[in-house]
Motif scaffolding. Sequence first.
Motif, mmCIF file in Angstrom:
data_model
loop_
_atom_site.group_PDB
_atom_site.id
_atom_site.type_symbol
_atom_site.label_atom_id
_atom_site.label_comp_id
_atom_site.label_asym_id
_atom_site.label_seq_id
_atom_site.Cartn_x
_atom_site.Cartn_y
_atom_site.Cartn_z
ATOM 1 N N LEU A 35 -40.447 -45.194 -14.105
ATOM 2 C CA LEU A 35 -39.672 -46.359 -13.670
ATOM 3 C C LEU A 35 -38.714 -46.859 -14.755
ATOM 4 O O LEU A 35 -37.758 -47.574 -14.446
ATOM 5 C CB LEU A 35 -40.604 -47.489 -13.222
ATOM 6 C CG LEU A 35 -41.329 -47.247 -11.901
ATOM 7 C CD1 LEU A 35 -42.339 -48.348 -11.626
ATOM 8 C CD2 LEU A 35 -40.335 -47.116 -10.747
ATOM 9 N N LEU A 80 -49.602 -48.627 -8.603
ATOM 10 C CA LEU A 80 -48.468 -49.527 -8.370
ATOM 11 C C LEU A 80 -48.934 -50.945 -8.066
ATOM 12 O O LEU A 80 -48.343 -51.911 -8.551
ATOM 13 C CB LEU A 80 -47.597 -48.992 -7.234
ATOM 14 C CG LEU A 80 -46.753 -47.771 -7.596
ATOM 15 C CD1 LEU A 80 -46.194 -47.114 -6.338
ATOM 16 C CD2 LEU A 80 -45.639 -48.139 -8.575
ATOM 17 N N GLU A 94 -48.028 -54.090 -10.341
ATOM 18 C CA GLU A 94 -47.362 -55.232 -9.702
ATOM 19 C C GLU A 94 -48.163 -56.505 -9.955
ATOM 20 O O GLU A 94 -47.602 -57.549 -10.288
ATOM 21 C CB GLU A 94 -47.214 -54.974 -8.200
ATOM 22 C CG GLU A 94 -46.445 -56.062 -7.474
ATOM 23 C CD GLU A 94 -46.328 -55.813 -5.977
ATOM 24 O OE1 GLU A 94 -45.608 -56.597 -5.335
ATOM 25 O OE2 GLU A 94 -46.951 -54.861 -5.455
ATOM 26 N N VAL A 107 -44.329 -54.432 -12.617
ATOM 27 C CA VAL A 107 -43.534 -53.749 -11.593
ATOM 28 C C VAL A 107 -43.213 -54.734 -10.484
ATOM 29 O O VAL A 107 -44.051 -55.560 -10.107
ATOM 30 C CB VAL A 107 -44.306 -52.525 -11.033
ATOM 31 C CG1 VAL A 107 -43.662 -51.989 -9.775
ATOM 32 C CG2 VAL A 107 -44.409 -51.437 -12.083
ATOM 33 N N TYR A 133 -39.564 -49.617 -6.019
ATOM 34 C CA TYR A 133 -40.290 -50.167 -7.162
ATOM 35 C C TYR A 133 -39.382 -50.116 -8.379
ATOM 36 O O TYR A 133 -38.644 -49.145 -8.577
ATOM 37 C CB TYR A 133 -41.555 -49.340 -7.438
ATOM 38 C CG TYR A 133 -42.521 -49.366 -6.290
ATOM 39 C CD1 TYR A 133 -43.491 -50.356 -6.192
ATOM 40 C CD2 TYR A 133 -42.442 -48.423 -5.271
ATOM 41 C CE1 TYR A 133 -44.376 -50.390 -5.120
ATOM 42 C CE2 TYR A 133 -43.311 -48.452 -4.196
ATOM 43 C CZ TYR A 133 -44.277 -49.441 -4.131
ATOM 44 O OH TYR A 133 -45.144 -49.478 -3.065
ATOM 45 N N LEU A 138 -39.209 -51.736 -12.707
ATOM 46 C CA LEU A 138 -39.877 -52.478 -13.768
ATOM 47 C C LEU A 138 -39.318 -53.886 -13.851
ATOM 48 O O LEU A 138 -38.119 -54.101 -13.660
ATOM 49 C CB LEU A 138 -39.686 -51.791 -15.125
ATOM 50 C CG LEU A 138 -40.410 -50.472 -15.342
ATOM 51 C CD1 LEU A 138 -40.056 -49.906 -16.717
ATOM 52 C CD2 LEU A 138 -41.909 -50.628 -15.200
ATOM 53 N N GLY A 186 -42.152 -55.377 -17.948
ATOM 54 C CA GLY A 186 -42.406 -53.941 -17.888
ATOM 55 C C GLY A 186 -41.470 -53.161 -18.796
ATOM 56 O O GLY A 186 -41.880 -52.217 -19.470
#
Length: 148
Positions: free
Chosen positions: A55, A81, A85, A90, A104, A106, A110
């Motif tokens: 990501l 994920l 999150e 994320v 998705y 960052l 992140g």
Amino acid sequence: MSETHTGVTTPRPGSPPGAAGEPVISCGEEHEDCGIRDVLDRIGDKWSVLVIVELAAGTRRFRELLRAVPGISQRMLTLTLRRLERDGLVHRTVHPTVPPRVEYRLTAMGHGLTLLLKGLADWSADHRAAIAASRRRWDAEHPEADIR
């Protein structure tokens, strides 16, 4: 009397910070471990790190991530994920299309973590040969030990 884990890792009362090689860590009285255990739980598993690295290159859809992270199952990617999150690393965006398109990316936090992971990856690359040599020496000196 044997020392407990806490006894080994906690400075003795009255000892100055950094005495006898003890690390100097200051993070307040409210949390004994500064929350490091939660962070290590997240980045300590290989899937989280690999997803974060992927990501870091930009926004990805679920299937793109699934193809980009070798060996990860659909279920494990979903769990990873969700955990990322939940931790605020994320951001998940659902676009109102048929079928729904989910992306998705960052978060700022992140992206901050990717800088640290890059430092760890660079250190690992710089010391890979030395670590491998050390392991070979240790294994040769301790043939009865199986710690792998």
